[in-house]
Structure formats: C-alpha cells, structure tokens
Scaffold this motif. Sequence first.
Motif, PDB file in Angstrom:
ATOM      1  N   LYS A 248     -18.889  27.095   3.860  1.00 41.31           N
ATOM      2  CA  LYS A 248     -19.711  27.795   4.843  1.00 41.31           C
ATOM      3  C   LYS A 248     -18.940  28.182   6.098  1.00 41.31           C
ATOM      4  CE  LYS A 248     -24.296  26.141   3.526  1.00 41.31           C
ATOM      5  NZ  LYS A 248     -25.545  25.503   4.000  1.00 41.31           N
TER       6      LYS A 248
ATOM      7  N   TRP B 262     -18.880  33.864   3.849  1.00 39.68           N
ATOM      8  CA  TRP B 262     -20.155  33.275   4.279  1.00 39.68           C
ATOM      9  C   TRP B 262     -20.591  33.831   5.627  1.00 39.68           C
ATOM     10  CZ3 TRP B 262     -23.827  30.433   1.962  1.00 39.68           C
ATOM     11  CH2 TRP B 262     -24.830  29.897   2.781  1.00 39.68           C
TER      12      TRP B 262
ATOM     13  N   HIS C  18     -22.120  37.105   5.145  1.00 39.69           N
ATOM     14  CA  HIS C  18     -23.465  36.909   4.584  1.00 39.69           C
ATOM     15  C   HIS C  18     -24.487  36.695   5.690  1.00 39.69           C
ATOM     16  CE1 HIS C  18     -26.779  35.003   2.456  1.00 39.69           C
ATOM     17  NE2 HIS C  18     -26.520  33.843   3.018  1.00 39.69           N
TER      18      HIS C  18
ATOM     19  N   ASP D  89     -28.911  28.663   6.543  1.00 42.32           N
ATOM     20  CA  ASP D  89     -28.876  29.426   5.294  1.00 42.32           C
ATOM     21  C   ASP D  89     -30.278  29.969   5.062  1.00 42.32           C
ATOM     22  OD1 ASP D  89     -30.398  27.248   4.308  1.00 42.32           O
ATOM     23  OD2 ASP D  89     -28.593  26.222   3.620  1.00 42.32           O
TER      24      ASP D  89
ATOM     25  N   GLU E 260     -26.771  33.177  -2.321  1.00 39.05           N
ATOM     26  CA  GLU E 260     -26.256  31.872  -1.921  1.00 39.05           C
ATOM     27  C   GLU E 260     -26.023  30.967  -3.130  1.00 39.05           C
ATOM     28  OE1 GLU E 260     -28.060  31.685   2.629  1.00 39.05           O
ATOM     29  OE2 GLU E 260     -28.842  30.296   1.117  1.00 39.05           O
TER      30      GLU E 260
ATOM     31  N   TYR F 151     -22.921  32.119  -4.833  1.00 39.68           N
ATOM     32  CA  TYR F 151     -21.741  31.756  -4.041  1.00 39.68           C
ATOM     33  C   TYR F 151     -21.416  30.277  -4.204  1.00 39.68           C
ATOM     34  CZ  TYR F 151     -18.771  30.945   0.046  1.00 39.68           C
ATOM     35  OH  TYR F 151     -17.738  30.571   0.881  1.00 39.68           O
ATOM     36  N   TYR F 152     -22.444  29.425  -4.108  1.00 34.02           N
ATOM     37  CA  TYR F 152     -22.222  27.976  -4.197  1.00 34.02           C
ATOM     38  C   TYR F 152     -21.599  27.569  -5.523  1.00 34.02           C
ATOM     39  CZ  TYR F 152     -25.489  27.310  -0.232  1.00 34.02           C
ATOM     40  OH  TYR F 152     -26.121  27.329   0.985  1.00 34.02           O
TER      41      TYR F 152
ATOM     42  N   ARG G 273     -17.445  30.529  -4.903  1.00 29.21           N
ATOM     43  CA  ARG G 273     -16.652  29.941  -3.809  1.00 29.21           C
ATOM     44  C   ARG G 273     -15.335  29.359  -4.336  1.00 29.21           C
ATOM     45  NH1 ARG G 273     -18.745  23.936  -2.066  1.00 29.21           N
ATOM     46  NH2 ARG G 273     -20.395  23.652  -3.615  1.00 29.21           N
TER      47      ARG G 273
END
Length: 462
Positions: free
Chosen positions: A254, A259, A262, A287, A331, A334-335, A339
């Motif tokens: 993050k 991020w 985002h 978030d 998200e 991405y997680y 990432r």
Amino acid sequence: MKVYGVVFVLGALAGTCASPENSFYPNLSSPDVITAAHYDAVPRGAAHETRTSASDGAYAYCSMPHPSVDMYKEPEPVRNGSVHAELKAVLYMQRHQKRTAYHIFPHGEATLYNCDDGRPYLYYSPSDKKLPQPMHVYAQTYADATNPLTQSLANSSCQFPQMTIGGYLDGVQHGAELRALYQDKYNIIPGWPSPRTVWFRSSTAALTQDSAGGVLRGLWPHWRGAIPLHQQSEFIDTHAPPCDRRDALLDAAKSTATWKKHLRVSSSLRSKLESMLLTNTSEWRVDWDHYNDNFQARLCNGYALPCALHKDKDCVTTEEANQVFTAGDWEYNYYWVDRDNVTEAIQLTSGLLIQDMVTHLTEIANGKSALRYLHMFMHDGDIAPLAGSLGIETLRWPGMASNIAIELWESKSSGMHARVLYSGNTIRSKHGNMDWIPLDKFLHGWSRYIPHDFVAQCATPL
C-alpha cells in the motif's frame, strides 16, 4: 428440487458479447478501470430469494455460481473420449452465504434493518445423551428506545454481521445442487454423512458455521442427526494465523506508486461519499473495503443504496456504486494477483491452509484416506489468496458462496489427475491448464505456497 429466487446476472463487458465465464475476468490491471465503468459491477439480490433459475455460470456477487448439473462439464479429455476416467474425490472450499454488513456508517444508519425472520441458535450440548440436554435458545436482537446509542448507530433487529434468511435459503439451494451433481450423478457424496468418507471444516466465525447449517441441510434434506463441523482453536487456526511479516507485506503493497494512483483516481468519489455519508474517518479512507461491504450487504438483501442521514433525496447513485464495486474488484486483484510480493503474501496468509489440503489430497491419492468429499466453509479473505495460489488470471472480489472445487479423477491408463473449478468454471490459471493436470504436478506446484518455516518467516523483519 425447489429453487428460491431472484436472478442476479452480471452485465456483459461493454462492447463485447462475453460468455458467462468471461464475467470473472475483466481487465483490472490499471487503477484507471475504476472511472472507466467498462463493466457492470453492481450486485442485485432480495431479502428472501436468491434466484429463480439455474445459474448460467456468470459472476454474481450475491449468489455465486457453483458446480451444478445444469452447467457442469467434465474435463475435456473425458468429455471427448480420449481418456476414460472416474471421478474419485472432491475437495470443496466455499465462502459463506450472504449476510448483513460488518461496517455501518460512523454516525448512524437511516435504514431500518430487520432480521426477525431468522433465529441464530446459541447453546451448548453435552455429547453424553444421558446428561440433561439444553434448551434451544436463540439470539433475539432488539433495539431499546431508551438506549441513547440506538438512534446514533443502527435501529435494527440484526447483528452486524450475521447470516440473513436469504443467505440461509441460498445455502440450502447450494447444497441441494451439489447433491444432485456429486451424489446423484457421480456418487461422491454418500446418501448419509458417513464420517469415514465425508469431512467438514469451518473457521471459528458464526457466519461460516451458519452457512454450513444451510448447505448441509441441502446435501442431506432428510438427515436428522448431528454432523461434526471441524474447527481449530482460534489461536492456531490455519484460516487466519497471526503473522507480523504478512502485515508488513501488506503495508509495503500500500506504499507503492500503483496503490497511490488507485487512491488518487478515486479521490473525487471518496470526497463526495464522505460528505454525504459522514464517513470521513481513518478506517473508511485506507481502501474501499468498508464501502463495498456496506453497499453489498444492502443490495444483496433487498435494501436500497444509502442516502444521507437527514437528506432522503441525497443518495448514492448506481453509477457511483458501480465505481465503488469496481474499486473493490481492483483491490482484490492487486492484493492476490498483481502486487510484487504476492507469492510470499499468499504463503503467510493461506500457506498453512494449503498445507492442510495438500496433505488431505496426498493421503486420498495414496489410499491412506477413505475420504471422498471434503467441504470447507471460509471467508472471502480465504478464497482470494487460495485463488491467487492457483494462478487465477484475474480476481474479482469473491462473492457470497464463491467456491473452489478440486476434483480428483483416476484413469487406469494415465493415473490420477486434478481439475480445478472456480465458482463452477475451470479456473483460468497462469500456472497452466487446470482442466486436466497430473495430480503430482498439481500438488508440486501448489506446494510452493507452503512456507518452509512459518514461525521463523513471520518473525523476520521486512
């Protein structure tokens, strides 16, 4: 078979004639997707119903598709006759069914939430039937008008979160459709819950246990006995083991430019929602989880999108909600897909759980276990890293009752093979073809997400 319901079908990607399976795999590589609005991400549901017909296999947040007779296809080599094989066992993992929200607005909710149509039971029963058996007591939530906190938070007969009646009915339907496929057609699930051949596990959360009650009733509608639902102590539960390094990896993810972009792309939407819903507190700003959770629970259970607390006409629009849900999809992708530290993050989040399941599958394949059907009740925070470990190409937010099925097929000529389904469809995996993969190869690849020394790795500073 009775079907409950209201249909929820995700809109096709704009400008395409996408198949239902394609609805799982929109392009989520760029944070700009949040404002592009190139697909319909808004969930739809109702209080008591789930759907009126069999799923077409499309992503449907409120009631995710799952293996069923109507949409199920055997692995391609079996289907085309090039291999003669028999389904031997199924490992099934699912998120719980729909519920109320975890997160209500910091300064109160104008919506009156009603959960009087369900009874969460709470009691302890001795295993020795000779001892006095308990009264069947259940939780009856109420709002006391003299309590000064009632109007400032949520005037409701619900707990937040808790299973809803729609979630329970969806669970019964879910179990009934699994029974029609894996019991009636393939004889994997036995006619009664034999502990020798079936095994069930949940997290320690009431949501997963409540979901199991509905699904297992669908599996065995006439069974009147009790069924053990295995759990580990919450202090050592491999569903959610404590790990400092995992938390540091998330903080690092993050802090990246991706991020930050985002958050920047979605900043104007956040500002508008904060002004309308009075959500300008720190936990709502880090978030899009809280907004997704609150809006999802409303729409899946027949409530409207929220309005300002004292301004009924100042409400969240469908277009704004679509951006919120798209942000949630981005998200999750991405997680657990995009990432940089995703492999280690999966190891330290779900590696011990993967180890448990690899052990089960290995013992079944080696003839050391007679289990044929294993069913685990989990959370979105479990399903997501598991999907990532299986190489899913794109990961949207795992919807209610989203599921992963690992099937073991045995051929006399070519041995044991695995097939992986994600919410009823063969998973599209970066790791290769998951429709038909030698079991040894599959287990070897999945095992790379098992940490070699979890305790030592978690204690290592980033």
